[in-house]
Structure formats: structure tokens, C-alpha cells
Design an enzyme around this catalytic site. Sequence first.
Site, mmCIF file in Angstrom:
data_model
loop_
_atom_site.group_PDB
_atom_site.id
_atom_site.type_symbol
_atom_site.label_atom_id
_atom_site.label_comp_id
_atom_site.label_asym_id
_atom_site.label_seq_id
_atom_site.Cartn_x
_atom_site.Cartn_y
_atom_site.Cartn_z
ATOM 1 C CG ASP A 121 -1.999 1.035 1.176
ATOM 2 O OD1 ASP A 121 -2.321 1.500 0.064
ATOM 3 O OD2 ASP A 121 -2.538 1.388 2.237
ATOM 4 N N GLY A 122 0.401 2.290 -0.688
ATOM 5 C CA GLY A 122 1.066 3.589 -0.632
ATOM 6 C C GLY A 122 1.640 4.084 -1.946
ATOM 7 C CG HIS A 129 0.236 1.988 -9.507
ATOM 8 N ND1 HIS A 129 -0.122 1.560 -8.246
ATOM 9 C CD2 HIS A 129 -0.801 2.753 -9.953
ATOM 10 C CE1 HIS A 129 -1.324 2.038 -7.932
ATOM 11 N NE2 HIS A 129 -1.742 2.762 -8.953
ATOM 12 C CD GLU A 176 1.588 -13.025 16.199
ATOM 13 O OE1 GLU A 176 1.554 -11.810 16.537
ATOM 14 O OE2 GLU A 176 1.065 -13.930 16.850
ATOM 15 C CB SER A 182 -8.520 -5.548 -4.016
ATOM 16 O OG SER A 182 -9.080 -4.274 -4.281
ATOM 17 N NE ARG A 198 -7.171 1.791 -6.308
ATOM 18 C CZ ARG A 198 -5.940 1.588 -5.860
ATOM 19 N NH1 ARG A 198 -4.902 1.694 -6.683
ATOM 20 N NH2 ARG A 198 -5.733 1.286 -4.581
ATOM 21 C CD1 TRP A 220 -12.199 -5.574 -10.488
ATOM 22 C CD2 TRP A 220 -11.386 -4.683 -12.365
ATOM 23 N NE1 TRP A 220 -11.464 -6.547 -11.125
ATOM 24 C CE2 TRP A 220 -10.957 -6.033 -12.281
ATOM 25 C CE3 TRP A 220 -10.990 -3.917 -13.471
ATOM 26 C CZ2 TRP A 220 -10.150 -6.626 -13.256
ATOM 27 C CZ3 TRP A 220 -10.194 -4.503 -14.445
ATOM 28 C CH2 TRP A 220 -9.793 -5.844 -14.326
ATOM 29 N NE ARG A 239 -8.400 0.408 5.072
ATOM 30 C CZ ARG A 239 -7.902 1.639 5.194
ATOM 31 N NH1 ARG A 239 -7.684 2.136 6.394
ATOM 32 N NH2 ARG A 239 -7.621 2.375 4.135
ATOM 33 N N GLY A 262 0.147 5.415 -4.548
ATOM 34 C CA GLY A 262 -0.433 6.691 -4.939
ATOM 35 C C GLY A 262 0.096 7.847 -4.119
ATOM 36 C CG LEU A 284 9.829 -16.961 -2.578
ATOM 37 C CD1 LEU A 284 9.618 -17.107 -1.065
ATOM 38 C CD2 LEU A 284 10.230 -15.529 -2.916
#
Length: 243
Positions: A27-28, A44, A210, A72, A78, A76, A197, A30, A138
Site C-alpha cells: 500500500d502507498g 505503481h 501475526e 483487489s 478506481r 476496479w 486494516r 499513490g 520461493l
Amino acid sequence: MSTQPETATSALQAQDDVARSVAIIMDGNGRWADRRGLPVADGHRAGTKALRRTVEAAIDLGIESLTVYAFSTENWTRPSDEVDSLMEIFHETIDRELPDLCKQGVRTRFIGRRDRAPDELRRRMAELEAETATNTKLDLWIAFDYGGRAEIVEAARRLVEDGVSADAVDEEALGRRLYSPDLPDPDLLIRTSGELRVSNFLLWQLAYAELVFVDTLWPDFGDEDLRTALDHYASRRRRFGGR
């Protein structure tokens, strides 16, 4: 690519306390772009570089499974030009950022819906999964057009379609019908940008994870941020409802 010093006194040395499965809400982007007077698309694109750094750091730190929230079901909504840019950037990322990671042993898989993605992007997603299917260093899970509630609803629908009786419905039966039943439950969830959140991410799988929230905006996230989050995890005692 960073490596952990052999003399480090970090809690990561206690191998039993290392988070093997990590999930990240990236997140972040923008806000990162806005603070620099740049178009949101530049944020992005900077975020894709942070993803590459983080994947390489995860390999160094012994993480076995990394799940990232890329797009997510709600994204859509946006502005259409931002959504179009994101689709283009996803395609660029598959072509530019991920091939080198494949050479390092990263297996890439996508979870979520694909039917709403552009045809060419769906094709490249499938090709990348096929190209990396035998890699073992991985597991990188990319949540695309993903929503936790939608995943659970879809799993419940499959239970009905499969004719599972009510008394046969349990966690195992529903879990087998999630988007990717072999996705390990995260030990640790990290969210960047200071938001507190989970935003409809892995609602079933995060039951005992956690949670670590960091103020760093995603494009600035790197190996030290990941190491610090793992240290926080290692310092906690997971009881899973017991004592």
C-alpha cells in the site's frame, strides 16, 4: 541483493521463530507519487521495483512462501485511466521484473479471478506459471482481482455444487475449495503505508497470522523493512488459542 551477516544478533537467528510464510499488502503507491508531484502510474511502477527487492530479500531471509496483494476486486472502481495503467504495468512487470526472479528459483502463481483481465495479460500470467512451475526456492503468490469474501463465497458455492451434505461441511472441506488450497496460511502479514486494516485480504488464511503495520510507503519498502518485520514476528509468542 542483501544477505544476513553471520554475526547478527537478530531474533531471526532463532530459526524456529522465522516466518516461513509471509503476506504483504503493498500500500502507498499513490501517496508516494503524490508527494513527488508524479502521476499515480509512476508510483505503481516504483512499486514493482519494491516487489523485486522484497522477493530477493525474502529468498535471502529463508522465507518459503510470499503472497502479495497486487489488485483487489474493489480496485476496479478506481478511475478507468488508472485501471488501464495498472493492467499495462502488470504486463510490464511479468515481462521485465519477474523473468530474472525465475532464474533465481522463484515459482510464481496467481490467485483470484482472471476472467476480467485483458486477454493478453491472462495469457502472460498462464505462461509465467508454466515457465516457473518446477522452481523451488520461493513460492510467490500474486493476488490479482482478489477478494477474501469473494473467495469464501465461491468456496461455499462449490460445496453446494459438489453436493456436500451439511454435516460434511467442515474447515477442511471448505479449505479444499478455496482459490489455491495449497497456499500456506501466512505466519505474518505486513501492511505498508501506516494503514491499520486487512482490506479483505486472505480472510480465511489470516486467522492466526501475526500482523505488522509499518509507516513506510510501498515503493520505499526494502530488505531492512522486511527484516525488521520478521524480527517483530520472532519476538512474539503464538498460542493459537492455547496457553
